[in-house]
Design a protein around this motif. Structure first.
Motif, mmCIF file in Angstrom:
data_model
loop_
_atom_site.group_PDB
_atom_site.id
_atom_site.type_symbol
_atom_site.label_atom_id
_atom_site.label_comp_id
_atom_site.label_asym_id
_atom_site.label_seq_id
_atom_site.Cartn_x
_atom_site.Cartn_y
_atom_site.Cartn_z
ATOM 1 N N LEU A 94 90.203 3.431 -107.562
ATOM 2 C CA LEU A 94 89.716 2.070 -107.329
ATOM 3 C C LEU A 94 88.476 1.811 -108.169
ATOM 4 N N LYS A 95 88.333 0.573 -108.605
ATOM 5 C CA LYS A 95 87.098 0.119 -109.212
ATOM 6 C C LYS A 95 86.413 -0.799 -108.201
ATOM 7 N N ALA A 96 85.109 -0.680 -108.069
ATOM 8 C CA ALA A 96 84.374 -1.529 -107.129
ATOM 9 C C ALA A 96 84.531 -2.997 -107.495
ATOM 10 N N ASN A 97 84.640 -3.850 -106.482
ATOM 11 C CA ASN A 97 84.761 -5.283 -106.753
ATOM 12 C C ASN A 97 83.538 -5.844 -107.467
ATOM 13 N N SER A 98 82.400 -5.197 -107.326
ATOM 14 C CA SER A 98 81.195 -5.654 -108.025
ATOM 15 C C SER A 98 81.291 -5.428 -109.536
ATOM 16 N N ALA A 99 82.333 -4.707 -109.981
ATOM 17 C CA ALA A 99 82.563 -4.542 -111.414
ATOM 18 C C ALA A 99 83.311 -5.727 -112.017
ATOM 19 N N ILE A 100 83.937 -6.551 -111.176
ATOM 20 C CA ILE A 100 84.758 -7.652 -111.670
ATOM 21 C C ILE A 100 83.907 -8.644 -112.445
ATOM 22 N N ASN A 101 84.430 -9.065 -113.604
ATOM 23 C CA ASN A 101 83.640 -9.849 -114.547
ATOM 24 C C ASN A 101 84.544 -10.862 -115.232
ATOM 25 N N GLY A 102 83.979 -11.987 -115.639
ATOM 26 C CA GLY A 102 84.734 -12.984 -116.375
ATOM 27 C C GLY A 102 85.152 -12.472 -117.744
ATOM 28 N N PRO A 103 86.197 -13.057 -118.334
ATOM 29 C CA PRO A 103 86.747 -12.544 -119.587
ATOM 30 C C PRO A 103 85.862 -12.747 -120.807
ATOM 31 N N PHE A 104 84.882 -13.646 -120.704
ATOM 32 C CA PHE A 104 83.981 -13.883 -121.831
ATOM 33 C C PHE A 104 82.514 -13.674 -121.453
ATOM 34 N N ASP A 105 82.278 -13.136 -120.266
ATOM 35 C CA ASP A 105 80.917 -12.843 -119.828
ATOM 36 C C ASP A 105 80.453 -11.510 -120.415
ATOM 37 N N PRO A 106 79.157 -11.308 -120.598
ATOM 38 C CA PRO A 106 78.680 -10.050 -121.179
ATOM 39 C C PRO A 106 79.016 -8.849 -120.298
ATOM 40 N N VAL A 107 79.256 -7.720 -120.948
ATOM 41 C CA VAL A 107 79.352 -6.436 -120.251
ATOM 42 C C VAL A 107 77.973 -5.788 -120.341
ATOM 43 N N ILE A 108 77.433 -5.430 -119.177
ATOM 44 C CA ILE A 108 76.059 -4.923 -119.103
ATOM 45 C C ILE A 108 76.080 -3.413 -118.903
ATOM 46 N N LEU A 109 75.530 -2.674 -119.860
ATOM 47 C CA LEU A 109 75.466 -1.221 -119.737
ATOM 48 C C LEU A 109 74.349 -0.827 -118.780
ATOM 49 N N PRO A 110 74.592 0.128 -117.877
ATOM 50 C CA PRO A 110 73.498 0.651 -117.049
ATOM 51 C C PRO A 110 72.389 1.234 -117.923
ATOM 52 N N ARG A 111 71.202 1.290 -117.389
ATOM 53 C CA ARG A 111 70.046 1.747 -118.175
ATOM 54 C C ARG A 111 70.270 3.103 -118.825
ATOM 55 N N SER A 112 70.918 4.022 -118.110
ATOM 56 C CA SER A 112 71.066 5.386 -118.625
ATOM 57 C C SER A 112 72.396 5.625 -119.322
ATOM 58 N N SER A 113 73.175 4.591 -119.541
ATOM 59 C CA SER A 113 74.499 4.762 -120.138
ATOM 60 C C SER A 113 74.415 5.185 -121.597
ATOM 61 N N LYS A 114 75.196 6.217 -121.941
ATOM 62 C CA LYS A 114 75.288 6.695 -123.327
ATOM 63 C C LYS A 114 76.729 6.732 -123.825
ATOM 64 N N LYS A 115 77.700 6.712 -122.911
ATOM 65 C CA LYS A 115 79.094 6.929 -123.304
ATOM 66 C C LYS A 115 80.019 5.877 -122.688
ATOM 67 N N ALA A 116 79.668 4.611 -122.840
ATOM 68 C CA ALA A 116 80.520 3.535 -122.324
ATOM 69 C C ALA A 116 81.715 3.338 -123.249
ATOM 70 N N ASP A 117 82.887 3.213 -122.660
ATOM 71 C CA ASP A 117 84.150 3.225 -123.384
ATOM 72 C C ASP A 117 84.983 2.004 -122.988
ATOM 73 N N TRP A 118 86.020 1.744 -123.748
ATOM 74 C CA TRP A 118 86.887 0.584 -123.561
ATOM 75 C C TRP A 118 88.289 1.036 -123.172
ATOM 76 N N GLU A 119 89.009 0.180 -122.446
ATOM 77 C CA GLU A 119 90.400 0.460 -122.091
ATOM 78 C C GLU A 119 91.117 -0.867 -121.830
ATOM 79 N N VAL A 120 91.849 -1.379 -122.808
ATOM 80 C CA VAL A 120 92.635 -2.591 -122.590
ATOM 81 C C VAL A 120 93.842 -2.241 -121.727
ATOM 82 N N GLU A 121 94.088 -3.055 -120.686
ATOM 83 C CA GLU A 121 95.160 -2.741 -119.742
ATOM 84 C C GLU A 121 95.880 -4.009 -119.278
ATOM 85 N N LEU A 122 97.164 -3.859 -119.033
ATOM 86 C CA LEU A 122 97.953 -4.894 -118.383
ATOM 87 C C LEU A 122 97.553 -4.960 -116.917
ATOM 88 N N GLY A 123 97.231 -6.160 -116.438
ATOM 89 C CA GLY A 123 96.878 -6.339 -115.041
ATOM 90 C C GLY A 123 97.983 -7.061 -114.287
#
Length: 276
Positions: A94-123
């Motif tokens: 599960l992903k937390a509902n607080s992760a849900i974001n609009g399709p054109f809204d910014p993605v915000i990296l946590p302060r300590s993030s070094k390895k943020a990755d992408w995954e395009v998926e069919l929903g």
């Protein structure tokens, strides 16, 4: 049909796209694209609805999401790039509902993030209560399909102990949209081209035909474990080309532009920012 929700965050209105891609106001027909409405989405001629002027923000195309369920390692070519054995049963998290974001809204990296990755998926967007359904019954419970970007912080996910939740549930790490597309307009959901670019460079290319567990199998499997409710979203796995799979590895940084596309489902775009 292609449905959208538009307007300020938290105050979105329902809309529909006309044949020319124009945005039409659906709020005189339904209050929101949520709940029981998803079991019987309105069949209206978009040309009869008011045209929305300007270029309003598009939000998540389904309201009232109860849960966001994701399937891991569900593409045979993605498993191969990670030297992982294809799973014998769906890997569910599960992903937390607080992760849900609009399709054109910014993605915000946590302060300590070094390895943020992408995954395009069919929903998959669930349209009605789903419990103990067979694979043959599963598609009758689908309201439509959309794009989910299962953004993942790999250090949090794999190096900080515990389960994957830590790396999957950071705020804004689940952009969804832009459209909710009905199954009849999608056609063969198991033959859709998928891609993701960072700063205009292709990172992921794939096709839903490489899914290990297809849409009916996923829905049936989950329905034996948990009740799926209208508006629940299922992210079904990602093709090869994630940052973790590149040599050398590549991860997101502040200022990057990420664009995800799936054939017939549109495209989403986010600027990467870092939390203050």
């Amino acid at each position: 049909m292609k449905f959208v929700r538009y307007g300020a965050d938290g105050a979105e209105k329902p809309g529909i796209l006309d044949a020319q891609g124009g945005l039409r106001d659906l709020s005189g027909v339904v209050g929101d694209l949520a709940g029981d409405v998803l079991a019987d989405l309105p069949r209206v001629d978009p040309e009869t609805l008011p045209l929305v002027e300007g270029n309003p923000r598009l939000g998540v195309p389904v309201g009232g999401i109860g849960k966001l369920v994701a399937i891991g390692l569900n593409f045979s070519d993605h498993a191969a790039e990670l030297n992982a054995e294809p799973p014998e049963m769906p890997i569910v998290f599960l992903k937390a509902n607080s992760a849900i974001n609009g399709p054109f809204d910014p993605v915000i990296l946590p302060r300590s993030s070094k390895k943020a990755d992408w995954e395009v998926e069919l929903g998959i967007v669930i349209g009605k209560r789903t419990k103990y359904v067979t694979e043959a019954e599963a598609m009758d419970h689908v309201a439509g399909f959309t794009i989910v970007n299962d953004v993942s912080e790999r250090e949090f996910q794999l190096e900080m102990g515990g389960q994957w939740t830590k790396g999957k549930s950071c705020d804004t790490f689940a952009p969804i949209g832009p459209w909710l597309v009905t199954p009849d307009e999608v056609g063969d959901v198991h033959n859709l081209a998928m891609s993701l670019e960072v700063n205009g460079t292709a990172m992921q290319t794939g096709n839903t035909s490489y899914m290990i567990f297809n849409v009916p199998q996923i829905i049936s499997h989950l329905s034996q474990i948990m009740t799926l409710h209208p508006g629940d979203v299922i992210a079904t796995g990602t093709p090869p080309g994630v940052g973790m799979g590149h040599k050398p590895q590549k991860f997101l940084k502040e200022g990057d532009i990420m664009e995800a596309r799936i054939e017939r489902l549109g495209a989403q775009r986010q600027e990467i920012q870092r939390d203050a």
